[in-house]
Design a protein around this motif. Structure first.
Motif, PDB file in Angstrom:
ATOM      1  N   PRO A 148      18.086  -7.865   2.570  1.00 29.93           N
ATOM      2  CA  PRO A 148      18.683  -7.802   4.034  1.00 29.93           C
ATOM      3  C   PRO A 148      18.107  -6.946   4.840  1.00 29.93           C
ATOM      4  CG  PRO A 148      20.180  -8.323   2.551  1.00 29.93           C
ATOM      5  CD  PRO A 148      19.099  -7.707   1.629  1.00 29.93           C
ATOM      6  N   GLY A 149      17.894  -7.152   5.979  1.00 30.03           N
ATOM      7  CA  GLY A 149      17.333  -6.216   7.110  1.00 30.03           C
ATOM      8  C   GLY A 149      15.851  -6.049   7.065  1.00 30.03           C
ATOM      9  N   CYS A 150      14.975  -6.425   6.271  1.00 25.16           N
ATOM     10  CA  CYS A 150      13.644  -6.276   6.171  1.00 25.16           C
ATOM     11  C   CYS A 150      13.100  -7.337   7.053  1.00 25.16           C
ATOM     12  CB  CYS A 150      13.197  -6.369   4.676  1.00 25.16           C
ATOM     13  SG  CYS A 150      11.526  -5.919   4.458  1.00 25.16           S
ATOM     14  N   HIS A 151      12.187  -6.964   7.848  1.00 26.89           N
ATOM     15  CA  HIS A 151      11.427  -7.711   8.568  1.00 26.89           C
ATOM     16  C   HIS A 151       9.973  -8.381   8.180  1.00 26.89           C
ATOM     17  CE1 HIS A 151      14.841  -7.546  11.214  1.00 26.89           C
ATOM     18  NE2 HIS A 151      14.589  -6.345  11.349  1.00 26.89           N
ATOM     19  N   TRP A 152       9.745  -7.955   7.107  1.00 23.26           N
ATOM     20  CA  TRP A 152       8.241  -7.901   6.412  1.00 23.26           C
ATOM     21  C   TRP A 152       8.137  -9.581   6.116  1.00 23.26           C
ATOM     22  CZ3 TRP A 152       6.309  -9.404   1.975  1.00 23.26           C
ATOM     23  CH2 TRP A 152       4.933  -9.260   1.499  1.00 23.26           C
ATOM     24  N   HIS A 153       6.849 -10.005   6.222  1.00 21.96           N
ATOM     25  CA  HIS A 153       6.586 -11.509   5.713  1.00 21.96           C
ATOM     26  C   HIS A 153       5.117 -11.391   5.279  1.00 21.96           C
ATOM     27  CE1 HIS A 153       5.557 -11.939   9.767  1.00 21.96           C
ATOM     28  NE2 HIS A 153       4.764 -12.603   9.383  1.00 21.96           N
ATOM     29  N   THR A 154       4.672 -12.441   4.641  1.00 18.54           N
ATOM     30  CA  THR A 154       3.422 -12.690   4.083  1.00 18.54           C
ATOM     31  C   THR A 154       3.296 -14.126   3.999  1.00 18.54           C
ATOM     32  OG1 THR A 154       1.641 -12.065   2.784  1.00 18.54           O
ATOM     33  CG2 THR A 154       3.715 -12.514   1.610  1.00 18.54           C
ATOM     34  N   GLN A 155       2.039 -14.599   4.205  1.00 18.30           N
ATOM     35  CA  GLN A 155       1.836 -16.075   3.908  1.00 18.30           C
ATOM     36  C   GLN A 155       0.271 -16.073   3.522  1.00 18.30           C
ATOM     37  OE1 GLN A 155       2.916 -17.834   7.704  1.00 18.30           O
ATOM     38  NE2 GLN A 155       0.699 -17.913   8.419  1.00 18.30           N
ATOM     39  N   ALA A 156       0.083 -17.321   2.606  1.00 14.44           N
ATOM     40  CA  ALA A 156      -1.287 -17.464   1.920  1.00 14.44           C
ATOM     41  C   ALA A 156      -1.278 -18.972   1.531  1.00 14.44           C
ATOM     42  CB  ALA A 156      -1.283 -16.473   0.959  1.00 14.44           C
ATOM     43  N   GLU A 157      -2.422 -19.383   1.226  1.00 19.11           N
ATOM     44  CA  GLU A 157      -2.362 -20.666   0.740  1.00 19.11           C
ATOM     45  C   GLU A 157      -1.736 -20.910  -0.714  1.00 19.11           C
ATOM     46  OE1 GLU A 157      -3.875 -23.483   2.437  1.00 19.11           O
ATOM     47  OE2 GLU A 157      -3.952 -22.421   4.007  1.00 19.11           O
ATOM     48  N   GLU A 158      -2.136 -19.948  -1.596  1.00 20.11           N
ATOM     49  CA  GLU A 158      -1.663 -20.038  -2.969  1.00 20.11           C
ATOM     50  C   GLU A 158      -0.321 -19.158  -3.112  1.00 20.11           C
ATOM     51  OE1 GLU A 158      -3.099 -21.912  -5.155  1.00 20.11           O
ATOM     52  OE2 GLU A 158      -4.529 -22.612  -3.591  1.00 20.11           O
ATOM     53  N   GLU A 159       0.735 -19.869  -3.805  1.00 19.12           N
ATOM     54  CA  GLU A 159       1.814 -19.146  -4.231  1.00 19.12           C
ATOM     55  C   GLU A 159       1.745 -17.787  -5.020  1.00 19.12           C
ATOM     56  OE1 GLU A 159       5.798 -20.979  -5.861  1.00 19.12           O
ATOM     57  OE2 GLU A 159       4.569 -20.604  -7.577  1.00 19.12           O
ATOM     58  N   ALA A 160       0.682 -17.755  -5.809  1.00 16.37           N
ATOM     59  CA  ALA A 160       0.511 -16.660  -6.669  1.00 16.37           C
ATOM     60  C   ALA A 160       0.135 -15.503  -5.765  1.00 16.37           C
ATOM     61  CB  ALA A 160      -0.589 -16.920  -7.614  1.00 16.37           C
ATOM     62  N   GLU A 161      -0.658 -15.706  -4.476  1.00 14.02           N
ATOM     63  CA  GLU A 161      -1.089 -14.693  -3.621  1.00 14.02           C
ATOM     64  C   GLU A 161       0.204 -14.212  -2.950  1.00 14.02           C
ATOM     65  OE1 GLU A 161      -3.334 -11.693  -1.557  1.00 14.02           O
ATOM     66  OE2 GLU A 161      -3.630 -12.833  -3.392  1.00 14.02           O
ATOM     67  N   VAL A 162       1.240 -15.141  -2.640  1.00 17.59           N
ATOM     68  CA  VAL A 162       2.267 -14.779  -1.863  1.00 17.59           C
ATOM     69  C   VAL A 162       3.199 -13.876  -2.731  1.00 17.59           C
ATOM     70  CG1 VAL A 162       4.413 -15.641  -0.801  1.00 17.59           C
ATOM     71  CG2 VAL A 162       2.139 -16.751  -0.282  1.00 17.59           C
ATOM     72  N   VAL A 163       3.147 -14.086  -4.207  1.00 13.94           N
ATOM     73  CA  VAL A 163       3.874 -13.303  -5.116  1.00 13.94           C
ATOM     74  C   VAL A 163       3.355 -11.997  -5.080  1.00 13.94           C
ATOM     75  CG1 VAL A 163       4.739 -13.353  -7.533  1.00 13.94           C
ATOM     76  CG2 VAL A 163       5.031 -15.320  -6.329  1.00 13.94           C
ATOM     77  N   ARG A 164       1.981 -12.094  -5.393  1.00  9.39           N
ATOM     78  CA  ARG A 164       1.295 -10.766  -5.811  1.00  9.39           C
ATOM     79  C   ARG A 164       1.434  -9.852  -4.352  1.00  9.39           C
ATOM     80  NH1 ARG A 164      -2.464  -7.652  -3.860  1.00  9.39           N
ATOM     81  NH2 ARG A 164      -3.060  -9.076  -2.209  1.00  9.39           N
ATOM     82  N   ARG A 165       1.525 -10.199  -3.072  1.00 12.77           N
ATOM     83  CA  ARG A 165       1.686  -9.355  -2.117  1.00 12.77           C
ATOM     84  C   ARG A 165       3.196  -9.108  -1.959  1.00 12.77           C
ATOM     85  NH1 ARG A 165      -1.395 -13.078   2.651  1.00 12.77           N
ATOM     86  NH2 ARG A 165      -3.360 -12.890   1.811  1.00 12.77           N
ATOM     87  N   ALA A 166       4.264  -9.788  -2.176  1.00  9.66           N
ATOM     88  CA  ALA A 166       5.445  -9.585  -2.023  1.00  9.66           C
ATOM     89  C   ALA A 166       5.871  -8.483  -2.921  1.00  9.66           C
ATOM     90  CB  ALA A 166       6.436 -10.811  -2.192  1.00  9.66           C
ATOM     91  N   SER A 167       5.284  -8.644  -4.419  1.00 11.94           N
ATOM     92  CA  SER A 167       5.336  -7.678  -5.508  1.00 11.94           C
ATOM     93  C   SER A 167       4.995  -6.474  -4.831  1.00 11.94           C
ATOM     94  CB  SER A 167       4.870  -8.236  -6.675  1.00 11.94           C
ATOM     95  OG  SER A 167       5.329  -9.421  -7.281  1.00 11.94           O
ATOM     96  N   GLU A 168       3.863  -6.317  -4.287  1.00  9.41           N
ATOM     97  CA  GLU A 168       3.489  -5.047  -3.847  1.00  9.41           C
ATOM     98  C   GLU A 168       4.090  -4.437  -2.885  1.00  9.41           C
ATOM     99  OE1 GLU A 168       1.351  -1.405  -3.569  1.00  9.41           O
ATOM    100  OE2 GLU A 168       1.128  -3.005  -5.008  1.00  9.41           O
ATOM    101  N   HIS A 169       4.658  -5.222  -1.931  1.00 15.38           N
ATOM    102  CA  HIS A 169       5.626  -4.796  -0.838  1.00 15.38           C
ATOM    103  C   HIS A 169       6.776  -4.348  -1.527  1.00 15.38           C
ATOM    104  CE1 HIS A 169       7.952  -4.547   2.952  1.00 15.38           C
ATOM    105  NE2 HIS A 169       8.878  -5.469   2.056  1.00 15.38           N
ATOM    106  N   LEU A 170       7.615  -4.967  -2.420  1.00 14.16           N
ATOM    107  CA  LEU A 170       8.788  -4.546  -2.907  1.00 14.16           C
ATOM    108  C   LEU A 170       8.651  -3.118  -3.823  1.00 14.16           C
ATOM    109  CD1 LEU A 170      10.097  -7.715  -4.609  1.00 14.16           C
ATOM    110  CD2 LEU A 170      10.936  -6.339  -2.609  1.00 14.16           C
ATOM    111  N   ARG A 171       7.282  -2.747  -4.157  1.00 13.38           N
ATOM    112  CA  ARG A 171       7.067  -1.540  -4.802  1.00 13.38           C
ATOM    113  C   ARG A 171       6.657  -0.595  -3.679  1.00 13.38           C
ATOM    114  NH1 ARG A 171       3.169  -4.593  -7.558  1.00 13.38           N
ATOM    115  NH2 ARG A 171       4.106  -5.194  -9.542  1.00 13.38           N
TER     116      ARG A 171
END
Length: 60
Positions: A11-34
């Protein structure tokens, strides 16, 4: 196109990402969480939480 909005998980985080493949979205989101939220290890249940919050969007 698939999109993940971090605020649906952190909650409160405004970051987002989008990509064609779900795996790329998950990769980017995981890196952001780190880097932004201090997660040292993104556990499989967290990956499941990310995947459950990915939605389809129309390309811009």
């Amino acid at each position: 196109m698939k999109r993940f909005d971090c605020g649906t998980l952190v909650p409160g985080c405004h970051w987002h990402t989008q990509a064609e493949e779900e795996a790329e979205v998950v990769r980017r989101a995981s890196e952001h969480l780190r880097s932004a939220h201090g997660e040292t290890h993104v556990r499989p249940n967290m990956v499941d939480e990310i995947k459950s919050r990915i939605r389809e969007v129309q390309p811009a």
